[in-house]
Design an enzyme around this catalytic site. Structure first.
Site, PDB file in Angstrom:
ATOM      1  N   GLU A   1       7.321   0.839 -16.730  1.00  0.00           N
ATOM      2  CA  GLU A   1       6.720  -0.396 -16.228  1.00  0.00           C
ATOM      3  C   GLU A   1       5.412  -0.122 -15.476  1.00  0.00           C
ATOM      4  O   GLU A   1       5.254   0.923 -14.846  1.00  0.00           O
ATOM      5  CB  GLU A   1       7.661  -1.058 -15.225  1.00  0.00           C
ATOM      6  CG  GLU A   1       9.020  -1.347 -15.790  1.00  0.00           C
ATOM      7  CD  GLU A   1       9.993  -1.819 -14.726  1.00  0.00           C
ATOM      8  OE1 GLU A   1      11.111  -2.141 -15.073  1.00  0.00           O
ATOM      9  OE2 GLU A   1       9.614  -1.840 -13.538  1.00  0.00           O
TER      10      GLU A   1
ATOM     11  N   CYS B   1       0.172  -0.564  -9.954  1.00  0.00           N
ATOM     12  CA  CYS B   1       1.350   0.212  -9.583  1.00  0.00           C
ATOM     13  C   CYS B   1       1.847   0.918 -10.841  1.00  0.00           C
ATOM     14  O   CYS B   1       2.191   0.261 -11.821  1.00  0.00           O
ATOM     15  CB  CYS B   1       2.410  -0.750  -9.032  1.00  0.00           C
ATOM     16  SG  CYS B   1       3.970   0.036  -8.644  1.00  0.00           S
TER      17      CYS B   1
ATOM     18  N   GLY C   1      10.288   6.045 -10.985  1.00  0.00           N
ATOM     19  CA  GLY C   1      10.240   7.504 -10.888  1.00  0.00           C
ATOM     20  C   GLY C   1       9.781   8.037  -9.554  1.00  0.00           C
ATOM     21  O   GLY C   1       9.249   7.310  -8.717  1.00  0.00           O
ATOM     22  N   GLU C   2      10.016   9.321  -9.372  1.00  0.00           N
ATOM     23  CA  GLU C   2       9.644  10.014  -8.136  1.00  0.00           C
ATOM     24  C   GLU C   2       8.446  10.922  -8.449  1.00  0.00           C
ATOM     25  O   GLU C   2       8.607  11.972  -9.091  1.00  0.00           O
ATOM     26  CB  GLU C   2      10.859  10.815  -7.621  1.00  0.00           C
ATOM     27  CG  GLU C   2      10.572  11.800  -6.516  1.00  0.00           C
ATOM     28  CD  GLU C   2       9.782  11.230  -5.340  1.00  0.00           C
ATOM     29  OE1 GLU C   2      10.159  10.173  -4.811  1.00  0.00           O
ATOM     30  OE2 GLU C   2       8.778  11.850  -4.952  1.00  0.00           O
TER      31      GLU C   2
ATOM     32  N   SER D   1       3.781   7.665  -3.403  1.00  0.00           N
ATOM     33  CA  SER D   1       4.965   7.281  -2.636  1.00  0.00           C
ATOM     34  C   SER D   1       6.118   8.218  -2.988  1.00  0.00           C
ATOM     35  O   SER D   1       6.394   8.449  -4.161  1.00  0.00           O
ATOM     36  CB  SER D   1       5.345   5.844  -2.975  1.00  0.00           C
ATOM     37  OG  SER D   1       6.536   5.465  -2.316  1.00  0.00           O
TER      38      SER D   1
ATOM     39  N   SER E   1       9.256   6.760   1.717  1.00  0.00           N
ATOM     40  CA  SER E   1      10.262   5.698   1.724  1.00  0.00           C
ATOM     41  C   SER E   1      11.409   6.116   2.645  1.00  0.00           C
ATOM     42  O   SER E   1      12.122   7.065   2.342  1.00  0.00           O
ATOM     43  CB  SER E   1      10.783   5.474   0.303  1.00  0.00           C
ATOM     44  OG  SER E   1       9.709   5.100  -0.540  1.00  0.00           O
ATOM     45  N   LEU E   2      11.563   5.415   3.747  1.00  0.00           N
ATOM     46  CA  LEU E   2      12.573   5.827   4.738  1.00  0.00           C
ATOM     47  C   LEU E   2      13.870   5.026   4.614  1.00  0.00           C
ATOM     48  O   LEU E   2      14.935   5.591   4.461  1.00  0.00           O
ATOM     49  CB  LEU E   2      12.016   5.650   6.157  1.00  0.00           C
ATOM     50  CG  LEU E   2      10.996   6.673   6.628  1.00  0.00           C
ATOM     51  CD1 LEU E   2      10.613   6.399   8.072  1.00  0.00           C
ATOM     52  CD2 LEU E   2      11.544   8.088   6.500  1.00  0.00           C
ATOM     53  N   HIS E   3      13.796   3.733   4.829  1.00  0.00           N
ATOM     54  CA  HIS E   3      14.931   2.797   4.669  1.00  0.00           C
ATOM     55  C   HIS E   3      16.048   2.922   5.696  1.00  0.00           C
ATOM     56  O   HIS E   3      16.981   2.125   5.685  1.00  0.00           O
ATOM     57  CB  HIS E   3      15.554   2.882   3.263  1.00  0.00           C
ATOM     58  CG  HIS E   3      14.562   2.846   2.151  1.00  0.00           C
ATOM     59  ND1 HIS E   3      13.590   1.867   2.046  1.00  0.00           N
ATOM     60  CD2 HIS E   3      14.359   3.674   1.091  1.00  0.00           C
ATOM     61  CE1 HIS E   3      12.858   2.100   0.967  1.00  0.00           C
ATOM     62  NE2 HIS E   3      13.296   3.192   0.382  1.00  0.00           N
TER      63      HIS E   3
ATOM     64  N   ASN F   1      14.612  -6.382  -3.035  1.00  0.00           N
ATOM     65  CA  ASN F   1      14.742  -7.153  -4.278  1.00  0.00           C
ATOM     66  C   ASN F   1      16.145  -6.938  -4.796  1.00  0.00           C
ATOM     67  O   ASN F   1      16.540  -5.793  -4.995  1.00  0.00           O
ATOM     68  CB  ASN F   1      13.739  -6.641  -5.321  1.00  0.00           C
ATOM     69  CG  ASN F   1      12.435  -7.380  -5.255  1.00  0.00           C
ATOM     70  OD1 ASN F   1      12.365  -8.566  -5.549  1.00  0.00           O
ATOM     71  ND2 ASN F   1      11.405  -6.672  -4.846  1.00  0.00           N
TER      72      ASN F   1
ATOM     73  N   CYS G   1      10.510  -2.144  -8.799  1.00  0.00           N
ATOM     74  CA  CYS G   1      10.866  -0.910  -9.460  1.00  0.00           C
ATOM     75  C   CYS G   1      12.053  -1.003 -10.420  1.00  0.00           C
ATOM     76  O   CYS G   1      13.186  -1.188 -10.011  1.00  0.00           O
ATOM     77  CB  CYS G   1      11.178   0.048  -8.316  1.00  0.00           C
ATOM     78  SG  CYS G   1      11.403   1.713  -8.778  1.00  0.00           S
TER      79      CYS G   1
END
Ligand code: SAH
Ligand code: SF4
Length: 355
Positions: free
Chosen positions: A95, A108, A162-163, A192, A215-217, A291, A334
């Site tokens: 995507e 993105c 993906g990472e 990211s 990305s912590l979260h 999301n 994502c």
């Protein structure tokens, strides 16, 4: 992955070699390169090359992404593509999202088809890993979005599927191509990561100071272990230490991403704990309302709680903004368009949200 040259995988020297082997004049390669990169035009529009040469180039330098669906929302300000990356057999789906803002246009990109990191709330993580994307496939996402864009793409964020730091070489080759040839500034290139510590260290060794987003979260290891399985390997202290090293080396302000999940990571006490952990780093926290995804039953935090969380971070000396969801109506988070595509073909959805 792909065999042979591709439109955005080939370097200038390879294109020079190809055209020389066809007996073309020396300046043709530079003309093509300038057209594809500095002018950011599709090959079909490079009329200075002549029709015969363009046709030959179209075959020798194929595109690698075939569109499956393209949808727009936000009154045309957000466009999302689901592509089939055709190298290999079978092709894989990835995507790309193009977002227009008042002062910039951001693409993105995906760095992998799928992802092996398994974050529980992420549609891509839920589906698992398929393969790495090549640098050419990453650059082509930006080029194809640019061709459809009404303004010049100024920013690229590696926040699609993906990472990126688990696919470091291709990611970095794409970053260099975007910087050197599309002319996107290092500050406007954002990588990211979920916290791949060796990758952050490698990033710190590069001379190009791109923006790093982590990305912590969660403000503590116990909760982060649950949401982000990689935390068991690289716990918060190590991730933050590596991010701090990146800050020292690059001089770039750090960004942290934090998905706001109802009743899970959104209490004032958790905001306080996060502020204490990030104090003194001069960082910026982006709060993203979760999301919803098929494999994770918890909804996004309500807006008031997100606003309170942001206030609590600011009171603790940490910059915070609430990121508006873009393209929620077209599953523009994502991995989500692909998840839906697998269940039923995606349909065009009209505009629903203001910027
Ligand atoms: N793998 C990298 C980059 C791709 S994900 C990373 O995790 O940082 C890009 C961003 O989208 C990350 O901040 C990720 O946590 C976030 N994200 C993934 N799923 C989401 C969801 N369902 N709702 C909101 N944000 C999500
Ligand atoms: Fe992978 Fe990022 Fe999704 Fe985690 S959030 S599974 S690291 S794409």
């Amino acid at each position: 992955m792909s065999v042979g040259l591709t439109r955005y995988g080939a370097g200038l020297e390879e294109i020079e070699g190809l055209l020389a082997s066809w007996g073309e004049k020396g300046y043709r390669a530079r003309q093509l390169w300038e057209g594809l990169y500095r002018r950011r035009a599709p090959l079909e529009e490079l009329t200075d090359l002549g029709k015969g040469l363009r046709d030959r180039l179209a075959t020798a330098l194929p595109l690698e992404l075939a569109p499956c669906t393209g949808t727009t929302a936000d009154k045309g300000a957000t466009t999302k593509w689901l592509w089939s990356a055709t190298a290999g057999n079978p092709g894989v789906e990835v995507e790309t999202v193009l977002m227009h803002y008042r002062d910039r246009a951001t693409v993105c990109v995906s760095s992998q088809a799928g992802c092996a990191m398994g974050c529980t709330f992420c549609a891509t993580g839920q589906a698992g890993f398929e393969r790495h994307l090549t640098a050419g496939e990453i650059v082509e996402q930006v080029a194809r979005a640019q061709h459809a864009s009404r303004s010049r793409v100024s920013n690229v964020v590696f926040m699609g599927m993906g990472e990126p730091l688990a696919n470091f070489d291709a990611t970095w080759a794409a970053v260099e191509r975007l910087y050197d040839h599309f002319g996107i500034s290092a500050r406007h290139l954002t990588v990211s990561t979920v916290g791949v510590v060796p990758g952050i260290r490698r990033l710190a060794e590069q001379t190009l100071p791109v923006t790093l987003a982590v990305s912590l979260h969660a403000p503590d290891d116990k909760l982060r272990d649950e949401l982000v399985p990689l935390n068991r390997r690289y716990p918060l202290d190590e991730v933050l230490a590596a991010a701090g090293e990146y800050l020292d080396r690059s001089g770039r302000r750090l960004s942290f991403e934090y998905a706001m999940i109802d009743g899970v990571n959104d209490s004032p006490a958790q905001a306080g704990a996060l502020a204490r952990r990030l104090a003194g780093m001069g960082a910026h926290v982006n709060l993203i309302p979760l999301n919803p995804t098929p494999g994770f039953g918890v909804p996004a935090s309500p807006p008031e709680r997100i606003a309170r969380f942001a206030d609590r971070l600011r009171a603790g000396g940490v910059n915070a903004t609430v990121r508006r969801n873009r393209g929620t109506s077209i599953d523009a988070a994502c991995g989500q368009l692909r998840a839906r595509h697998r269940h039923a073909p995606a349909t065009m959805v009209g505009a629903t949200r203001e910027e």
